[in-house]
Write an enzyme that holds these catalytic residues in place. Sequence first.
Site, mmCIF file in Angstrom:
data_model
loop_
_atom_site.group_PDB
_atom_site.id
_atom_site.type_symbol
_atom_site.label_atom_id
_atom_site.label_comp_id
_atom_site.label_asym_id
_atom_site.label_seq_id
_atom_site.Cartn_x
_atom_site.Cartn_y
_atom_site.Cartn_z
ATOM 1 N N ASP A 277 5.996 11.020 23.631
ATOM 2 C CA ASP A 277 4.928 10.984 24.639
ATOM 3 C C ASP A 277 5.477 10.958 26.065
ATOM 4 O OD1 ASP A 277 5.811 8.405 24.338
ATOM 5 O OD2 ASP A 277 3.829 7.495 24.251
HETATM 6 C C1 LAN Z 1 8.932 0.886 24.672
HETATM 7 C C2 LAN Z 1 8.471 1.244 26.016
HETATM 8 C C3 LAN Z 1 7.784 2.564 26.143
HETATM 9 C C4 LAN Z 1 7.063 2.965 24.872
HETATM 10 C C5 LAN Z 1 6.009 4.079 25.076
HETATM 11 C C6 LAN Z 1 6.555 5.329 25.729
HETATM 12 C C7 LAN Z 1 4.890 3.563 25.970
HETATM 13 C C8 LAN Z 1 5.418 4.408 23.720
HETATM 14 O O1 LAN Z 1 4.352 5.297 23.839
HETATM 15 C C9 LAN Z 1 6.487 4.814 22.737
HETATM 16 C C10 LAN Z 1 7.488 3.670 22.515
HETATM 17 C C11 LAN Z 1 8.156 3.161 23.799
HETATM 18 C C12 LAN Z 1 9.242 4.128 24.197
HETATM 19 C C13 LAN Z 1 8.830 1.800 23.615
HETATM 20 C C14 LAN Z 1 9.477 1.441 22.329
HETATM 21 C C15 LAN Z 1 9.957 -0.005 22.144
HETATM 22 C C16 LAN Z 1 10.482 -0.627 23.424
HETATM 23 C C17 LAN Z 1 11.682 0.150 23.897
HETATM 24 C C18 LAN Z 1 9.352 -0.546 24.458
HETATM 25 C C19 LAN Z 1 8.082 -1.257 24.070
HETATM 26 C C20 LAN Z 1 9.929 -1.352 25.596
HETATM 27 C C21 LAN Z 1 10.732 -2.497 24.907
HETATM 28 C C22 LAN Z 1 10.839 -2.125 23.418
HETATM 29 C C23 LAN Z 1 12.195 -2.545 22.796
HETATM 30 C C24 LAN Z 1 12.162 -2.311 21.312
HETATM 31 C C25 LAN Z 1 12.506 -4.004 23.106
HETATM 32 C C26 LAN Z 1 13.660 -4.577 22.367
HETATM 33 C C27 LAN Z 1 13.239 -5.176 21.086
HETATM 34 C C28 LAN Z 1 13.712 -4.864 19.870
HETATM 35 C C29 LAN Z 1 12.930 -5.180 18.687
HETATM 36 C C30 LAN Z 1 15.014 -4.189 19.702
#
Ligand code: LAN
Length: 728
Positions: free
Chosen positions: A458
Amino acid sequence: SDVQLTNEPSLKIAKHQEQTDITRWRCLDEKGRLTWRYLEDDDEAEEWPQSYPDKWFLGLDLGLPELPEPTKPIDAFRNGLTFFEKLQLPSGTWGSEYGGPMFLLPGVVFAWYATKTPIPWYKATAIKSYLKARANPDDGGWGLHIEGESTVFGTAMNYTTLRLLGVDADEPFMVKARGTLHKLGGATHGPHWAKFWLSVLGVCKWDIVNPIPPEIWLLPDWMPIAPWRWWLHIRQVFMSMSYIYSKRWVCEETEVIRELRKELFVQPWESINWFSHRNSIAAIDNFHPKSWLLNTANWFLANIWNPYCRTKGIANKAEAWVSKLVDMEDANTDYADLAPVNAAMNTVLCYIRDGPGAYSVRRHVDRLEDALWVKDEGLLCNGTNGVQSWDTAFAIQAVIDADLAEDPRWRPMMTKALEFLDDQQIRENVVDQDICHRQQRKGAWAFSNKYQGYAVSDCISEALKSVILLQKTPGYPQLLDDQRIFDAVDTLLTYQNSSGGCASYEPTRGSELLEVLNAAEVFENIMVEYDYVECSTAVITALSLFNKYWPDYRTAEIKRFKDGVLAFIKRKQYPHGGWYGNWGICFTYATMFALESLASIGETYATSPCAKKGCDFLISNQREDGGWSESYRSCETGVYTEHPSGSQIVMTAWALIGLIKADYPDIEPLKRGTRLIMDRQCANGEWKQEAIEGVFNKSCMILYQNYKFTFTLKALGMFAKKYPDERP
Ligand code: LAN
């Protein structure tokens, strides 16, 4: 001179002062890499004054004048954009705190500690301020995220962080936090990741950590449990964890570590049977209890494999391979790494492997800065190294949807935003793509920036849409030629799952059954990629727009792709008409995306029962005051739940966008929602922060500070464009 060292001079950790001088912090923007500086020197501070964004991030007054009172939504839009324009950074993006999770900052501080990285007093002080401000007022502990109840994970990790930074155990707020930790059972009752980090520090003994065998990376690729099939985040975190676990590495024992051993447990340290506490976990931390299969595997690994079968040869081979994979991750991201969780662990790994002073260690330590953020409350760690490309894409779309991109007033800002996306497009695949199992990424955009460089379905879609929309607006430079647009589309087309839907970083590679190996305890649905409504819908909207301008490019494939996604979206609609959101809260968020994507292929309220049901769902949840309000409880329970603090502008904007995109026929509810957004706007055009907007893995909340501009503006702009003469 004002830097007081603890009794561990070798670690050079400074004692905090009461607080930092908030006027000395600056956010440095190096082409979308955002890091913070504290200017202790008066001359330097004078030469580099605080910018509007700096002041805004830090909660300082911007001193902006009041704007003429808006009578129509378009005036409110203009006022809002006038304010938001002031927050644009030199590179063309917008900055943002991206806080919420409470387990990230400890990882960074532990990595500093383990690698003996000096921590200047102002960082120590600002971290102390932040953690103090974010302790739960009732019991003094910390949760998984800023709005969550106290857990062992949050409390043990953040308490330890503060102690390593030189905070006294006798300070009243520390005493309170310790009391809460003890009530929850002490640090022996933490989840896997807490036990891991405390063992690295030597506060726990490694025997308390359930096995993290690097040998799993030696399994052949065809095996259904081979790690390349796991969700990227878990794979990358588990990777460096497994190396460090395999080495049973412990950082230097210091006085504060010895003290922590006395503070974190409910029984004398020497008498703890570490091995028997591998599965001890406080009920509040146990969001996703381990499966019997994982417990059995752990039992086998701990009791049979490790003591009797694991030869030095196997261990060495596994460590060497994992170490290579980590090198690839570091090289592919210039040490920024996927997210601060694995970045902190990779830092420790390089220190163990390459020794103090090695380039890998220095570069890692430098890169950890990319995820740190400063605000009025102090210093925290963002969920990623920023939200740059994502926020920039939505900012552009807001102006486009208001039909104002051609207005010369906004052209400089929009051109800068376009230049940012131009610069941030990823131009090449990673070198060892197949060896390290990376997804194709040429032509893609990441969520944050190209240095991190992980494409997301996305994020590609939203950035691509914004680029096309702006480049097709008269008066904008054609920075991306057709080939670069095609590269983005080619990569996007690799993302479809057999279900028709799309996941986040990669198409789903493993079975949902892998969830039985979820060892993290505090998160759900983390082992593999899933189909996400938001990701799938964004892709379809982007491809529809692309089709409009390039109808002959890979036409049949794109049609097939879109048909598949469409069927998926229809299947995923809840009986009540809404869609469940995985990354924003919750039904309101995903329903907006679903309605937008349906509209992009001509399905609206009048023509599509599915779109009609989606609109009716939104309308049924509109509140008395015209707004919408959803709580993160929706994400946890799967049931639409209102936020106790009433209507929220961001959710109101999401609902309005969905309804207007779907061409909802009755203007009255739209007027009432728009009115609420206008009423909440400050005289200088700003909107203030309300409840948290984002989520991941069902249980952890995360803040999207710019949504209160990008989506409110988009909603106002869309209303104004559709009903130019209405005054709600
Ligand atoms: C994010 C941030 C952005 C988010 C969107 C683009 C909004 C979404 O549509 C797809 C998934 C994604 C890229 C995403 C995946 C997981 C993240 C990276 C996070 C929510 C920000 C932090 C999170 C990450 C996994 C935090 C660390 C925790 C672990 C369990 C390793």
